[in-house]
Design an enzyme around this catalytic site. Structure first.
Site, PDB file in Angstrom:
ATOM      1  CG  ASP A 201      18.735  46.363 -25.946  1.00 11.29           C
ATOM      2  OD1 ASP A 201      18.475  46.971 -26.988  1.00 11.29           O
ATOM      3  OD2 ASP A 201      18.011  45.459 -25.468  1.00 11.29           O
ATOM      4  CD  GLU A 270      16.845  50.886 -27.062  1.00 15.14           C
ATOM      5  OE1 GLU A 270      16.444  50.838 -28.232  1.00 15.14           O
ATOM      6  OE2 GLU A 270      16.991  49.865 -26.350  1.00 15.14           O
TER       7      GLU A 270
END
Length: 538
Positions: A201, A270
């Site tokens: 993330d 990401e």
């Protein structure tokens, strides 16, 4: 399960556990719900599952605020339940990737509680602390993604702490070696349990500028740049000091070194920044950094052939030997059937997006419900639980509309997701699109996805071939895939009327699932929202 490079061209199915299936009737999806529906996931012919966070958390950001990196939140089950997920998936040849939210923890984490207690405790520098300016204001002009300053005053230390997201999500200090080492050990804990890798993330947020220099203004936003939300002042800055720092790559290499000790494991990162493709290239190039990464380039409202061609060309040009992972939806953005299909559940257009996504060079992430053709759920302000949506309502309605429960059947208002009222309401318009409703229909969106993913896996061209665009106009997107002495042409008509296209040489149609193009010599006829694939003849 024997291919260590499975991730090159692999298809990864994202499960948002809260909304997948509730096995114990408390209104919230859980890990045993994933186990119960594992055969459904296997029927999609995917290579891996990406599990969104299930770690111990106060749930201020629904699991993306971790208070124990080695714990399972009771809301989702137990560590033994997670072991069942791994066992069930591996028994069916499916790998498990788990979300790692390393940039920040919850403010309820024991590390932060200790760090904020004084300026000289053992974890005093585990988070990013800074003194106030002489007038008491924040240390610099950095902003939170969720709105407002990225700094919050702490009365215990009499300092500000940094948070790129919610104030309850303090940023860890990656300039501290002990932090890096601890996080690597926590990741290895899960590798030893049998996970096959990680989705990272906010992977470019880890490091910050040591000097805490101000970000410069983003003058383009003042000109109304396309595709940028102007309701959030975060877009008013060029984020060159608060993220995507050069030191980041060194830590990512340490992650890769860790995973090299577990053959077959992989990372997908990401990337969210102004120059995401350049960052993806540096983060995935060579063999010593991350395996693959995805950006937000296809998670916007733009979907014109010109935009798609420009994005594809940029990826092919910038990434060099890096590896992309394409995605047109996830738990943070409006569902693609609303963004790109103008809000109507037009499954012809949905099939077109599916075929395009699954025929591009790279790996693929599919978000739960895309295979059903779900569009964005319409929620009232009173039904929102997402702090991001509540903050920016009504111009931005948040992320709840893409996180509503999966419809398994249409026999009750909860769609078979739970016996009780779900944590978010299941949209009535999703009931006719339920799994049970689509199962018996061979031409349903669900069954088309199953066939197309299986077909993709049997085509080395789609997993290994090179890619370059040939043509685009106001309706058509055409690109080639090449492998060895073979060349394929992939054609997509995003327009509302039929189109003819001259390929300039004879081709042979390929029997792709749901393809609607008709080839005649070197000409092709594409109906509205139609697509097709053909092999060039020598």
């Amino acid at each position: 399960m024997n291919r260590n490079d499975w991730w090159r061209g692999g298809v990864i199915y994202q499960v948002y556990p809260r909304s997948f299936f509730d096995s114990n009737g408390d209104g919230v999806g859980d890990l045993l719900g994933v186990v119960e529906k594992i055969d459904y996931i296997a029927s999609l012919n995917v290579d891996a599952i990406w599990l969104s966070p299930f770690f111990t958390s106060p749930m201020k950001d629904f699991g993306y605020d971790v208070s124990d990196y080695r714990g399972v939140d009771p809301l989702f089950g137990t560590l033994e339940d997670f072991k069942q997920v791994i066992a069930a998936a591996h028994a069916r040849g499916i790998r498990i990737l788990i979300d790692q939210v390393l940039n920040h923890s919850s403010d309820q984490h024991a590390w932060f509680k200790e760090s904020r207690s004084s300026r000289d405790n053992p974890k005093a520098d585990w988070y990013v602390w800074a003194d106030a300016k002489d007038d008491g204001t924040v240390p610099n002009n950095w902003l939170s993604v969720f709105g407002g300053p990225a700094w919050t005053w702490d009365s215990r230390r009499k300092q500000y702490y940094l948070h790129n997201f919610l104030s309850s999500q303090p940023d860890l200090n990656f300039h501290c070696e002990a932090v890096q080492q601890q996080l690597l050990e926590d990741m290895e804990f899960w590798l030893q349990l049998g996970v096959d890798g990680f989705r990272l993330d906010a992977a470019n947020f880890y490091f910050h500028d040591r000097e805490l220099r101000n970000n410069p203004p983003n003058h383009e936003i003042r000109e109304g740049s396309i595709g940028v939300r102007v309701d959030n002042p975060y877009a008013f800055q060029q984020h060159i000091h608060d993220k995507t720092q050069p030191e980041n790559l060194g830590f990512l290499r340490r992650i890769r070194q860790l995973l090299e000790r577990y053959p077959g494991s992989a990372t997908v990162a990401e990337i969210g920044c102004d120059h995401s493709l350049r960052t993806m290239a540096s983060y995935t190039g060579g063999s010593d950094a991350l395996h693959m990464a995805y950006s937000f380039d296809l998670l916007t409202e733009q979907c014109s052939p010109e935009f798609l061609r420009r994005t594809i060309d940029s990826v092919e040009r910038e990434l060099a030997d890096g590896w992309p992972c394409w995605s047109i939806g996830n738990h943070d953005v409006v569902r693609v059937m609303s963004r790109w299909a103008l809000g109507e559940p037009d499954h012809m257009r949905g099939r077109l997006f599916m075929a395009m996504l699954l025929s591009m060079r790279g790996s693929v992430c599919l978000y739960q419900g895309e295979e059903l053709g779900l569009d964005e759920a319409d929620l009232s302000f009173e039904q929102l639980v997402d702090p991001y949506g509540i903050r920016f309502w009504p111009e931005f309605k948040g992320r709840d509309g893409c996180r509503t429960p999966m419809p398994w059947h249409d026999q009750d208002q909860h769609g078979g997701f739970s016996r009780e009222q779900p944590w978010l309401p299941l949209a009535d318009k999703h009931l006719p699109l339920s799994v049970a409703a689509q199962e018996p229909n061979a031409d349903s969106m669900l069954n088309t996805y199953r066939r197309f993913v299986a077909w993709r896996q049997d085509q080395p061209m789609l997993t290994d071939g090179s890619m370059h665009t040939l043509h685009h106009d106001e309706a058509l997107l055409v690109y080639e895939r090449r492998l060895g002495d073979q060349t394929w042409v992939c054609l997509f008509n995003l327009g509302d009327s039929a189109r003819h296209f001259d390929l300039g040489a004879s081709v042979q149609a390929l029997d792709a699932p749901s393809a609607s193009a008709v080839f005649d010599g070197q000409c092709v006829h594409l109906p509205a929202n139609g697509f097709g694939f053909a092999r060039r003849l020598a």
